[in-house]
Design an enzyme around this catalytic site. Sequence first.
Site, short mmCIF file in Angstrom:
data_model
loop_
_atom_site.label_atom_id
_atom_site.label_comp_id
_atom_site.label_asym_id
_atom_site.label_seq_id
_atom_site.Cartn_x
_atom_site.Cartn_y
_atom_site.Cartn_z
N ALA A 179 0.83 -1.20 0.00
CA ALA A 179 0.00 0.00 0.00
C ALA A 179 0.86 1.25 0.00
O ALA A 179 0.57 2.24 -0.69
CB ALA A 179 -0.94 0.00 1.21
N ASP A 180 1.94 1.24 0.76
CA ASP A 180 2.82 2.40 0.83
C ASP A 180 3.48 2.68 -0.52
O ASP A 180 3.58 3.83 -0.96
CB ASP A 180 3.90 2.18 1.89
CG ASP A 180 3.32 2.11 3.29
OD1 ASP A 180 3.39 3.12 4.00
OD2 ASP A 180 2.80 1.06 3.66
#
Length: 408
Positions: A179-180
């Site tokens: 996600a990052d």
Amino acid sequence: MTEEQTHSTDDAASKPLPLEGVRVLDLARLIAGGCIGTLMADFGAEVVKIEAPGKGDPLRAWSVENSELWWKVYARNKKSMTLNLSRQEGRDILMEILPHFDVLVESFVPGKLEAWGLSPEALHERNPGLVIVRASGWGQTGTYSPRPGFGTLIESMSGFAHMTGQPDGPPTLPPLPLADMTACLYGTMATMMALYHRDLRGGAGQVIDLAIYEPMIAILGPSAAEYQHFGIVQQRRGNRAPTNAPRNTYETQDGKWIAISAATQAMTEKTLHAIGRPEMIADPRFATNAARVRNVEELDAALQAEIGARPQAEMLAIFHAAGVTAAPVYDITQLLEDEHVISREVIVDVPDRDRGSVKMHNIIPRMSGTPGRIRSTGPALGEHGDAILREFGFDEDRIRAARADGLF
């Protein structure tokens, strides 16, 4: 390294970097915000990482065998300066150097900058052209905005974990900051658009509200539309896809694995010919993509039986000769030995002060006119602070005094 690769590397080193002259003040921590600076630094931006004195970015604590390898890779090409932003004197220094920068990236919990007197309005009053990237778990507004939010929570709540894993297994999280990294790509794109607007359209600086939650939802396909129109809620399918078949990993005779993705009718027919089962093409259960998706258990069983009867190398040779979209499932040792990876220098050795060298991914993407360049691994804590302050007009006495006072 071949002679051709040497010439290619030397030629790249002589070309201008496209973001030379752009300065980024990186107040972010960990991956989502921090990697925006990394990608920009790869292409020549001067990225000054602001870290807490004595502590540094928490990414430094992601230790592998007591070595900061995550930091060395994902803080490459950056400069490090320590500054105590919890004190007003430290924030005053930040505001003093702010006019020298084009971009500021931060990843504090929403409201933290405002509590420090560093709101976007205050920053823009000091530097009207500043592009401010605010990376946070849930965004600067909305019900959840005050909550801290690491990528794991985003991968969970976005729907990713629910649809990932084996059908009879639990929701599965990725063993990496997916996600990052996804948010980083969106954030970097937004930053470049903001700079384009400012520099080529005569615009002012602006604020980019980068919620890590939202890019993760964006990459998961038309899930909302599928539910809206057909009531479909995507479930765990292992390595299969809801849209096409065959698509899976298959074990070979020698205990290795091959991945196949036959996303078109022509590719499916090539695959079935290659495994010696051309008669399946006319079978109503497998004649169309929709039929194959409905009968994927039988389809995969047939492929597994044929693929499992041969060693991986033999089966891959057959697939490659037939033009089938198949590939081996690699671990890192096999990746590093792959002839394609070596020939394109996908992984490179970068000199490092502590480890001698550190292998890491090369510059992405590859640009013909203005390629990026890896100039250094992640810096030591505060390594460049004094030099940066001197460049911005701080004299030696002031630097020493501030250091003695615990500001650096």
